[in-house]
Motif scaffolding. Structure first.
Motif, short mmCIF file in Angstrom:
data_model
loop_
_atom_site.label_atom_id
_atom_site.label_comp_id
_atom_site.label_asym_id
_atom_site.label_seq_id
_atom_site.Cartn_x
_atom_site.Cartn_y
_atom_site.Cartn_z
N LYS A 1 35.72 50.67 33.14
CA LYS A 1 37.01 50.81 33.79
C LYS A 1 37.62 49.37 33.90
O LYS A 1 36.77 48.68 34.13
CB LYS A 1 37.23 51.42 35.17
CG LYS A 1 36.86 52.90 35.16
CD LYS A 1 37.91 53.66 36.23
CE LYS A 1 37.82 54.76 36.15
NZ LYS A 1 39.20 55.44 36.04
N ASN B 1 42.70 46.92 37.48
CA ASN B 1 43.50 47.64 37.97
C ASN B 1 43.24 49.22 37.99
O ASN B 1 43.89 49.70 38.95
CB ASN B 1 44.86 47.41 37.06
CG ASN B 1 45.40 46.38 37.37
OD1 ASN B 1 45.40 45.52 38.34
ND2 ASN B 1 46.01 45.35 36.28
N GLU B 2 42.54 49.67 37.04
CA GLU B 2 42.13 51.15 37.22
C GLU B 2 41.26 51.53 38.50
O GLU B 2 41.35 52.37 39.29
CB GLU B 2 41.27 51.71 36.00
CG GLU B 2 42.20 51.67 34.88
CD GLU B 2 41.05 51.89 33.56
OE1 GLU B 2 41.46 53.02 32.79
OE2 GLU B 2 40.55 51.00 33.31
N LYS C 1 41.20 49.31 41.01
CA LYS C 1 41.94 48.91 42.16
C LYS C 1 42.84 50.36 42.53
O LYS C 1 43.11 50.53 43.82
CB LYS C 1 43.08 47.99 41.97
CG LYS C 1 43.74 47.44 43.18
CD LYS C 1 44.65 46.33 42.80
CE LYS C 1 45.81 46.66 41.96
NZ LYS C 1 46.78 45.81 41.49
N ASN C 2 43.19 51.32 41.75
CA ASN C 2 43.89 52.28 42.15
C ASN C 2 43.40 53.69 42.37
O ASN C 2 43.75 54.57 42.41
CB ASN C 2 45.06 52.71 41.10
CG ASN C 2 46.07 51.40 40.73
OD1 ASN C 2 46.48 50.84 41.90
ND2 ASN C 2 46.31 51.14 39.70
N GLU C 3 41.76 53.48 42.28
CA GLU C 3 40.90 54.48 42.75
C GLU C 3 41.20 55.08 44.18
O GLU C 3 41.75 54.23 44.78
CB GLU C 3 39.45 54.05 42.60
CG GLU C 3 39.09 54.34 40.97
CD GLU C 3 39.10 55.54 40.39
OE1 GLU C 3 39.01 56.61 41.01
OE2 GLU C 3 39.37 55.56 39.09
N ARG D 1 42.10 52.98 47.67
CA ARG D 1 42.95 51.91 47.57
C ARG D 1 42.57 50.53 48.11
O ARG D 1 42.98 49.73 48.91
CB ARG D 1 44.53 52.02 48.14
CG ARG D 1 44.97 53.07 47.72
CD ARG D 1 45.62 53.15 46.41
NE ARG D 1 46.20 54.37 46.12
CZ ARG D 1 46.77 54.58 44.72
NH1 ARG D 1 46.91 53.50 44.01
NH2 ARG D 1 47.38 55.63 44.57
N SER E 1 41.70 46.49 48.20
CA SER E 1 42.50 45.42 48.19
C SER E 1 41.93 44.77 46.77
O SER E 1 40.69 44.61 46.57
CB SER E 1 42.60 44.55 49.46
OG SER E 1 41.49 43.87 49.21
N PRO E 2 42.83 43.90 46.16
CA PRO E 2 42.39 43.22 45.02
C PRO E 2 41.37 42.08 45.38
O PRO E 2 40.29 41.96 44.43
CB PRO E 2 43.59 42.60 44.57
CG PRO E 2 44.73 43.27 44.91
CD PRO E 2 44.18 43.96 46.24
#
Length: 124
Positions: A41, A44-45, A47-49, A52, A54-55
Motif C-alpha cells: 500500500k 496515502n492509502e 493514512k486513509n485506513e 485515520r 496522522s501523517p
C-alpha cells in the motif's frame, strides 16, 4: 528473525525490549494487519485506513517498522514518485504469530467492536 539464545532451558527475554518499543504501539499492529491482509500500500492509502492516523505518526511508525525489518519501503518511479510499503518476510512471520494471540484473547471474552474496521485473515 534470529532465534533467541536458550541456555539451560531458559530463553533470554532481553530482545523483547527493542521489539516492544516499536511493535506494541497502537498503530504498528494495525499497519501490520493491513499490509498482511491487503498487500503493498502507498502512504496515502495507509493514512486513509480506519482510525485515520496522522501523517506524522504514520511516517514515524513506518520508519520504525522498516528500521527493525518488518516493513519494506519501495519508491516507485511514477510521476510524481510514490512510496509503497509491504511486509518483509519477518513482518509476515510476526503477523502469523499474532493471529493465535488474538484468537486466545477472543476466546477469553474480548469483544469485537461493532463494525470492526480491520480484521486479520487467518489464512493466506
Amino acid at each position: 528473525m534470529n532465534k533467541p539464545a536458550a541456555t539451560g532451558g531458559n530463553i533470554c527475554l532481553c530482545p523483547l525490549f527493542g521489539l516492544l518499543d516499536v511493535v506494541a504501539k497502537k498503530w504498528a499492529f494495525l499497519i501490520i494487519a493491513i499490509l498482511g491482509n491487503e498487500g503493498a500500500k502507498g502512504f496515502n492509502e495507509l493514512k486513509n485506513e480506519p482510525g485515520r492516523i496522522s501523517p506524522k505518526t504514520l511516517s514515524e511508525t513506518l520508519k520504525n517498522l522498516e528500521r527493525i525489518g518488518l516493513v519494506d519501503r519501495k519508491i516507485l518511479t511514477t510521476s510524481p514518485p510514490t512510496t509503497q510499503y509491504s511486509l518483509t518476510g519477518d513482518g509476515q512471520e510476526l503477523r502469523e504469530h499474532l493471529i493465535p494471540l488474538l484468537l486466545r484473547v477472543s476466546e477469553r471474552g474480548a469483544q469485537d467492536l461493532p463494525g470492526c474496521p480491520v480484521r486479520m485473515r487467518k489464512e493466506q
